[in-house]
Each structure stands twice: as structure tokens, then as C-alpha cells.
Design a protein around this motif. Structure first.
Motif, short mmCIF file in Angstrom:
data_model
loop_
_atom_site.label_atom_id
_atom_site.label_comp_id
_atom_site.label_asym_id
_atom_site.label_seq_id
_atom_site.Cartn_x
_atom_site.Cartn_y
_atom_site.Cartn_z
N PRO A 120 0.82 -1.21 0.00
CA PRO A 120 0.00 0.00 0.00
C PRO A 120 0.86 1.26 0.00
O PRO A 120 1.87 1.34 0.70
CB PRO A 120 -0.81 -0.12 1.30
CG PRO A 120 0.06 -0.97 2.19
CD PRO A 120 0.74 -1.95 1.28
N ASP A 121 0.44 2.25 -0.77
CA ASP A 121 1.18 3.51 -0.86
C ASP A 121 0.92 4.40 0.35
O ASP A 121 -0.23 4.54 0.79
CB ASP A 121 0.77 4.27 -2.12
CG ASP A 121 1.47 3.76 -3.36
OD1 ASP A 121 1.66 2.53 -3.46
OD2 ASP A 121 1.80 4.57 -4.24
N PHE A 122 1.99 5.00 0.85
CA PHE A 122 1.84 6.01 1.89
C PHE A 122 1.13 7.25 1.33
O PHE A 122 1.28 7.59 0.14
CB PHE A 122 3.20 6.44 2.43
CG PHE A 122 3.81 5.50 3.42
CD1 PHE A 122 3.29 5.39 4.70
CD2 PHE A 122 4.92 4.75 3.09
CE1 PHE A 122 3.86 4.53 5.63
CE2 PHE A 122 5.50 3.89 4.01
CZ PHE A 122 4.97 3.78 5.29
N ASN A 123 0.42 7.95 2.19
CA ASN A 123 -0.16 9.25 1.85
C ASN A 123 0.87 10.32 2.19
O ASN A 123 0.97 10.78 3.32
CB ASN A 123 -1.45 9.47 2.65
CG ASN A 123 -2.01 10.86 2.43
OD1 ASN A 123 -1.62 11.58 1.49
ND2 ASN A 123 -2.93 11.28 3.29
N LEU A 124 1.64 10.69 1.20
CA LEU A 124 2.74 11.63 1.43
C LEU A 124 2.29 13.08 1.43
O LEU A 124 3.12 13.99 1.57
CB LEU A 124 3.85 11.38 0.40
CG LEU A 124 4.54 10.01 0.60
CD1 LEU A 124 5.40 9.67 -0.60
CD2 LEU A 124 5.37 10.01 1.87
N HIS A 125 0.98 13.31 1.29
CA HIS A 125 0.43 14.65 1.55
C HIS A 125 0.29 14.89 3.05
O HIS A 125 0.13 16.03 3.47
CB HIS A 125 -0.94 14.80 0.89
CG HIS A 125 -0.89 14.93 -0.60
ND1 HIS A 125 -0.33 16.02 -1.23
CD2 HIS A 125 -1.34 14.11 -1.59
CE1 HIS A 125 -0.43 15.88 -2.55
NE2 HIS A 125 -1.03 14.72 -2.80
N ASN A 126 0.34 13.82 3.83
CA ASN A 126 0.17 13.91 5.28
C ASN A 126 1.51 14.30 5.91
O ASN A 126 2.48 13.54 5.82
CB ASN A 126 -0.29 12.55 5.81
CG ASN A 126 -0.61 12.57 7.28
OD1 ASN A 126 -0.12 13.40 8.04
ND2 ASN A 126 -1.44 11.62 7.72
N PRO A 127 1.59 15.44 6.58
CA PRO A 127 2.87 15.85 7.17
C PRO A 127 3.39 14.89 8.22
O PRO A 127 4.60 14.80 8.45
CB PRO A 127 2.57 17.23 7.76
CG PRO A 127 1.08 17.31 7.86
CD PRO A 127 0.54 16.46 6.77
N ASP A 128 2.49 14.14 8.88
CA ASP A 128 2.95 13.16 9.87
C ASP A 128 3.72 12.04 9.19
O ASP A 128 4.68 11.50 9.76
CB ASP A 128 1.76 12.58 10.64
CG ASP A 128 1.10 13.59 11.56
OD1 ASP A 128 1.77 14.59 11.92
OD2 ASP A 128 -0.08 13.40 11.90
N VAL A 129 3.30 11.66 8.00
CA VAL A 129 4.00 10.61 7.25
C VAL A 129 5.37 11.10 6.79
O VAL A 129 6.36 10.38 6.89
CB VAL A 129 3.15 10.13 6.06
CG1 VAL A 129 3.91 9.10 5.24
CG2 VAL A 129 1.82 9.55 6.55
N VAL A 130 5.41 12.32 6.31
CA VAL A 130 6.69 12.90 5.89
C VAL A 130 7.64 12.98 7.07
O VAL A 130 8.83 12.64 6.96
CB VAL A 130 6.47 14.29 5.26
CG1 VAL A 130 7.81 14.94 4.93
CG2 VAL A 130 5.62 14.16 3.99
N ALA A 131 7.15 13.40 8.22
CA ALA A 131 7.97 13.47 9.43
C ALA A 131 8.47 12.09 9.83
O ALA A 131 9.63 11.92 10.26
CB ALA A 131 7.19 14.11 10.57
N PHE A 132 7.61 11.09 9.69
CA PHE A 132 7.99 9.70 9.98
C PHE A 132 9.18 9.29 9.13
O PHE A 132 10.17 8.73 9.65
CB PHE A 132 6.78 8.80 9.71
CG PHE A 132 7.07 7.34 9.56
CD1 PHE A 132 7.37 6.56 10.66
CD2 PHE A 132 7.03 6.73 8.30
CE1 PHE A 132 7.62 5.19 10.52
CE2 PHE A 132 7.27 5.37 8.16
CZ PHE A 132 7.57 4.61 9.27
N HIS A 133 9.14 9.57 7.85
CA HIS A 133 10.26 9.19 6.98
C HIS A 133 11.52 9.98 7.31
O HIS A 133 12.63 9.42 7.30
CB HIS A 133 9.87 9.37 5.52
CG HIS A 133 8.92 8.32 5.02
ND1 HIS A 133 9.24 6.99 4.99
CD2 HIS A 133 7.65 8.41 4.52
CE1 HIS A 133 8.23 6.29 4.51
NE2 HIS A 133 7.25 7.12 4.22
N LYS A 134 11.39 11.25 7.60
CA LYS A 134 12.57 12.03 7.98
C LYS A 134 13.21 11.47 9.25
O LYS A 134 14.44 11.39 9.36
CB LYS A 134 12.18 13.49 8.17
CG LYS A 134 11.85 14.23 6.89
CD LYS A 134 11.49 15.69 7.18
CE LYS A 134 11.23 16.47 5.90
NZ LYS A 134 10.86 17.88 6.18
#
Length: 634
Positions: A302-316
Motif C-alpha cells: 500500500p502507498d503512503f499518503n505523502l500529503h500527510n505531514p505526519d507521514v513525511v515526518a515519519f520518513h525524515k
């Protein structure tokens, strides 16, 4: 102790437990030697439940041999829950098995264990380390400019070296081969995913971004690898999958548990089935019973929702977790499909570039790190400093082969090398993906002269060439294998026909088709072998870093029999020529070292001097390469 079955027991009972007792449409797909032949099913005709008992669907399945496996998957149409195949041996496990919706640990032996697992439904991610990570920038002791001219080898850990005799490669096995890699001339290792994954093969279905795949070892093993590589002056680059997770990743298990779950917006969902979409394998939308989720590669990714800032923060934070341990960079997977704005913009969406640039900023806040992206068909856009900064030069792969096979510089290779961003698009001859092509040996039908010429072209033409493990010995596709699996075979260390020196037991996959002829042990003693050719080219790059880091000037044009280019940095000039023709060629090159004496670093041209304008002339034997080096300003 093994559970002994009374002689009259000829069935197993499977209990399927869901959060709500709604079992219409759910059935068992059954196979394996343990079940009676009459119980085996096809995917389209699953076995239906016998009864509902206390909110649990009960299946009673005939057994043929209780000492053998009963294999099954629960599904409703194409919807699976749990998403992974299940298996148990009745004689040792017992004759009652409990399966829980979306659990990755089933089957369970008792009802209490199953109900405890059900109680955790929607809270699986509590088991993950999701803590924010503060940056702790520190150096690795590598040369300050290593990223500008690294010799990178891509390592498939599962297929490189087995250290514990289980037939699967591991981190300790890789550590044991670092001296070989150092001697060969490699200065950086790109490891295909080593995070805990669901696929037990390539690693691109990640279950935990901060844990090591158990087949490979532990975090302590990884730290030991880092230290051992750094002590040898070698960098370690990790493969990072930002686009998607495994469907068994606890984050997705929570997201799929219900529409109100806090992780729901971490992935891409629609209440009803979107129409008009077509991804790599067809319709990218998949139903899990609580909505439709997007997975462009597969149902289990399943693709991450990379519009979600929490997901972006998770990857960082995940990047910082590894950077703080000393990792030297990342290869980012599948960056052309990070955002799926609509049915017509699911590749190369505009938002991909600023997101990658934000990741590059995280990596760039640590000294001396490298980032490179996989962006087939859009390499130049992603190699820009406003995006990823580097992207593999897939567009040059076919022209590299074409130049060697046609006897002249292919027009598309000429165009590629003239691109101002060429040095930000690393050259390669192949990798772990079949879309790039077969192993070099297979593509050239074992023509070793062409192989040497091809190796000379990309290793002398690139700033940071990437080599796929085994390429340096001429490893072939796996015997009787196809697709990606054919490219991901055990490394051929010796001529041993059982395991090729990769393991002391039968390996996880068939060997390369030519392992008894093309292997490290045999080629080390042969001065004309491919291994020795690669070693001389890689060591030449290390002796004269100008070959990689120097400013490039393409001297030849498309259709010429000889590829000619120069490199120069503050200290040296390099004149490089690769003759694709069947006859000796006289060439000239314009350098930035007027009057300097050029000495042959590769080839038999001897010494020659440039004229007052910096032009140097020399000859290049048929089907070979020459490199001349001169000190600058001396």
C-alpha cells in the motif's frame, strides 16, 4: 511436546475470528500435502464455513497426512485477511487453529491467544519505534570528496554470503567479504533493503523501518558492518522505500482496521472504487473490507499518503535514525510515483520534487552523505539540485550496449554524456530489476571481449559508476529462473556446484547458470579474467580520482569509432579514449594541460606530450581503452 492425534482424528478445525461477526463471502483456499485431496480448492471456489459459533466462523477440513502441512489463505473475492498465506502441521501444532483478522502472527493454538490478538486490532503500531529522532551529525572518517567519484557496488545481502549455514546470505557473511570488495577497488556499498520486510526476498515490502531483517542478523550486526566498512575507507548506502510499506506493516494494519483509526490517513483511501485508473499491473485500487486503498505496485504494498505531514515526518525521522548510526547515504526507491494526484497524474507528479528535496536537506545536514534516486524515464528532472540531486542514468544503459555492439559511439550515448547533469546520473549496466535487462553475461551471450569494452566505457565515463554484485566476474542469470529472481542469485565464489562457496548447504535459490566457469576463485588467478579487468579499472579510478570527479569534456561525436573525453581537476588532466572498432585508431584530444607530458595509466600508448594548445595525440588499439594522465600546472 508434539501433540499426538488419536487414530480416529482425520480433520482439523479452523476458527476464523473477525472484529464483527460478518462472514458472508469469506472462505478458505486450501492446498498442501496435509489435506485430503477432496479438500483442495481453487482460488475461485473457496471452501465455505461450516457454521458460526459464538461469533466465530468454523471450518472443518479433512486431513490426509497430519505430519504434513495444511496450507490456506482466507479471502473474500480478492480481499485477503490476514494478507499472508497461513500454514501449520497438525501433528506438531494441534488440530485446532485460530486465525485472526489482519493478524501477522496467526495461526494461534488457543482461543485466548486469538482473542488477545483481536483486542490489539487497530493498535498494532504501538509495537513500533516511532519516536522523533534528533539529528546528531558526525563524520564517518571517509575522504571529504568520496561522493564525487565513488565506485559503488550494489549488494543483495540475501544472495551475497551465508555465514551460519542456513542457505541465506546475512550481514556477517557480507562482513567476511569486505576485504575482497576493498581489494577489488569498490569504495561504497549500496545494500538492497535490509529492513524487516514481509517478502523474504527483495525487501521492498517494509514491515519495520528501524529494524534489521531477522534473516540478515541484528542491529548489532549492522553496526559491526558499518564499523568494518568505515575502517576500510568504504561507505555504506541503504535502500530506502518511501513510496509504500508492506500490507503487514503495523501502520497499515491499523489504518485498515477501520475508518476512524488514527493511522487511516497515513495511506491513500477511497470509500468507493475509483474508476479510470491503470498502474503498473492494472487497477491500483484494492478493497480491504473497510474501503479501497491505493497500491500501485501490488496488493501487498500500500502507498503512503505523502500529503500527510505526519507521514513525511515519519520518513525524515527514519532517515535520521540510520544517519545517526553512521550510514553514509540512501538510494531512494520508486520516486516517480510518490504522489497520485489523479488517474492521469500518478507518475511524476509535481509534488515529487519538493518532497525529495526536503529529504535531501535532511541527508545534507549530515556531512559527506550521498543520495541517489530511482527515476526511470525522468532521470534529468530528478537529478536536479531542486529535486533528489542524483538519479540513475537508465537512459544510457541501452546506448552503452549499442556502442559496444555496433562499433561506433551510439547517438544516445553521445547525447547523454553531453548533458550538463551527466555526472549526476550515475552509469550502470544492470541491477536487481528485470526492467533494466538481463545480467551483462546474458545480454552479451558470454562475449568477454565486448564485456571488457563495456566495463571500460561505463567505469571510465561515469563520475560515480554503480556495479551490480557479481557483474565483476561475469555472473549469469540464475539457471532455469526468470524475471527478477534470475538476477538475484547467490554470488559465485567458487566452482562448487552445490553452493558456489556462498553457503555450506543448499542455497535459498538456484545458482547462476555459469557458476562453475565464472567465479571469484578461478578468476583471481587469471590475469586476463573479467575480475582482473574490473579490478584494474576500479583501482585506476582510485589512483586517479580525476577520472571521476574532474570536469568532463566530450571530444567525440556520434557515429565515431572511438569515444573520446577529457577530465580535469585542480591537480590533473586525464585523456580517455575507448575504441569500439576492429582496427587501431589515432586520436587527438583537447586538454587543459598545455605542454604537459601525459603518461599511460591504462593501455600501451606510453608517454606523449601535449602541444602548446593542450592538444595531445595518441593511438588506441582495437576494441580497447587508453587513459593518459598528466599533472596540471607543473
Amino acid at each position: 511436546m508434539p501433540v499426538s492425534a488419536p487414530p480416529q482424528v482425520r480433520t482439523v478445525t479452523l476458527h476464523y475470528l473477525r472484529a464483527t461477526a460478518a462472514y458472508d463471502g469469506w472462505g478458505l483456499h486450501l492446498w498442501g500435502d496435509g489435506i485430503a485431496a477432496s479438500a483442495a480448492t481453487s482460488w475461485n471456489s473457496p471452501r465455505t464455513f461450516d457454521r458460526i459459533e459464538n461469533g466465530v466462523a468454523v471450518f472443518v477440513v479433512p486431513v490426509a497426512d497430519p505430519a504434513k502441512s495444511v496450507n490456506f489463505i482466507l479471502h473474500n473475492g480478492d480481499l485477503k485477511s490476514p494478507v499472508a498465506d497461513q500454514s501449520f502441521v497438525p501433528q506438531t501444532f494441534g488440530y485446532d487453529a485460530w486465525i485472526v483478522q489482519d493478524s501477522v502472527a496467526s495461526p494461534f493454538a488457543t482461543e485466548s491467544a486469538a482473542r488477545a490478538a483481536l483486542a490489539q486490532l487497530g493498535n498494532a503500531s504501538s509495537a513500533l519505534d516511532l519516536t522523533p529522532i534528533a539529528a546528531l551529525p558526525k563524520g564517518s572518517g571517509l575522504p571529504a570528496d568520496w561522493t564525487s567519484h565513488a565506485n559503488v557496488i550494489e549488494i543483495y545481502v540475501r544472495g551475497y554470503q551465508d555465514s551460519d549455514g542456513d542457505g541465506v546470505g546475512d550481514l556477517q557473511g557480507l562482513i567476511s567479504r569486505l576485504d575482497y570488495l576493498k581489494q577489488q577497488g569498490f569504495t561504497a556499498l549500496w545494500l538492497m533493503p535490509v529492513f524487516r520486510s514481509a517478502d523474504h526476498d527483495h525487501g521492498y515490502a517494509v514491515e519495520d523501518y528501524r529494524a534489521i531483517e531477522p534473516d540478515y542478523g541484528t542491529l548489532a550486526d549492522f553496526d559491526q558492518l558499518l564499523a568494518a566498512a568505515h575502517s576500510r575507507g568504504m561507505a555504506v548506502i541503504l535502500d530506502y522505500v518511501m513510496n509504500h510499506a508492506a500490507s503487514t506493516n503495523p501502520l497499515f494494519l491499523d489504518a485498515s482496521a477501520g475508518v476512524s483509526n488514527a493511522r487511516r490517513e497515513w495511506f491513500v483511501w477511497r470509500d468507493s472504487h475509483p474508476s479510470g485508473w491503470s498502474g503498473f499491473g492494472g487497477d491500483p485500487w484494492h478493497n480491504n473490507g473497510n474501503g479501497w486503498y491505493y497500491g500501485v505496485f501490488a496488493t501487498n504494498m500500500p502507498d503512503f499518503n505523502l500529503h500527510n505531514p505526519d507521514v513525511v515526518a515519519f520518513h525524515k525521522n527514519n532517515l535520521r535514525f540510520w544517519l545517526n548510526r553512521g550510514v553514509d547515504g540512501f538510494r531512494f526507491d520508486a520516486v516517480t510515483v510518490l504522489f497520485e494526484d489523479d488517474a492521469s497524474i500518478w507518475q511524476n507528479a509535481p509534488g515529487n520534487h519538493p518532497l525529495l528535496n526536503a529529504m535531501a536537506a535532511v541527508i545534507g545536514s549530515y556531512p559527506n552523505r550521498l543520495m541517489v534516486c530511482e527515476a526511470p524515464g525522468a532521470e534529468a528532472a530528478y537529478s536536479a539540485t531542486t529535486s533528489c540531486g542524483r538519479a540513475f542514468g537508465f537512459q544510457a544503459v541501452a546506448p552503452l550496449y549499442a556502442s559496444v555492439q555496433s562499433g561506433v559511439v551510439d547517438p544516445n550515448l553521445d547525447t547523454f554524456l553531453r548533458d550538463p547533469l551527466a555526472d549526476r546520473m550515475p552509469l550502470l549496466l544492470g541491477n536487481h530489476d528485470s526492467f533494466v535487462g538481463d545480467r551483462v553475461w546474458n545480454r552479451l551471450n558470454g562475449d568477454q571481449q565486448s564485456y571488457r569494452l563495456l566495463a571500460s566505457t561505463y567505469l571510465l565515463g561515469a563520475a560515480t559508476p554503480f556495479t551490480y554484485y557479481g557483474e565483476e566476474i561475469g555472473i549469469a542469470n540464475g539457471s532455469s529462473l526468470s524475471g527478477d529472481a534470475a538476477l538475484r542469485v547467490p554470488m559465485s565464489w567458487t566452482a562448487d556446484s552445490l553452493a558456489a562457496g556462498f553457503s555450506t548447504t543448499k542455497p535459498f535459490r538456484r545458482l547462476a547458470g555459469n557458476s562453475t566457469q565464472q567465479n571469484v576463485a578461478d578468476e583471481l588467478g587469471d590475469s586476463q579474467s573479467l575480475l582482473r579487468v574490473y579490478r584494474s579499472l576500479l583501482q585506476l579510478r582510485n589512483t586517479y580520482p580525476v577520472i571521476g570527479r574532474g570536469d568532463i569534456s566530450l571530444q567525440s561525436t556520434a557515429g565515431e569509432p572511438t569515444l573520446r573525453l577529457t577530465r580535469q581537476d585542480a591537480s590533473f588532466c586525464a585523456a580517455i579514449a575507448i575504441n569500439y572498432s576492429q582496427s587501431r585508431r589515432s586520436v587527438t584530444e583537447q586538454t587543459h594541460c598545455p605542454g604537459a607530458t601525459f603518461n599511460a595509466a591504462l593501455g600501451d600508448s606510453g608517454s606523449t606530450s601535449a602541444n602548446s594548445g593542450g592538444v595531445v595525440g595518441f593511438t588506441v588499439p582495437a576494441r580497447s581503452a587508453v587513459v593518459l594522465i598528466a599533472p596540471r600546472g607543473m
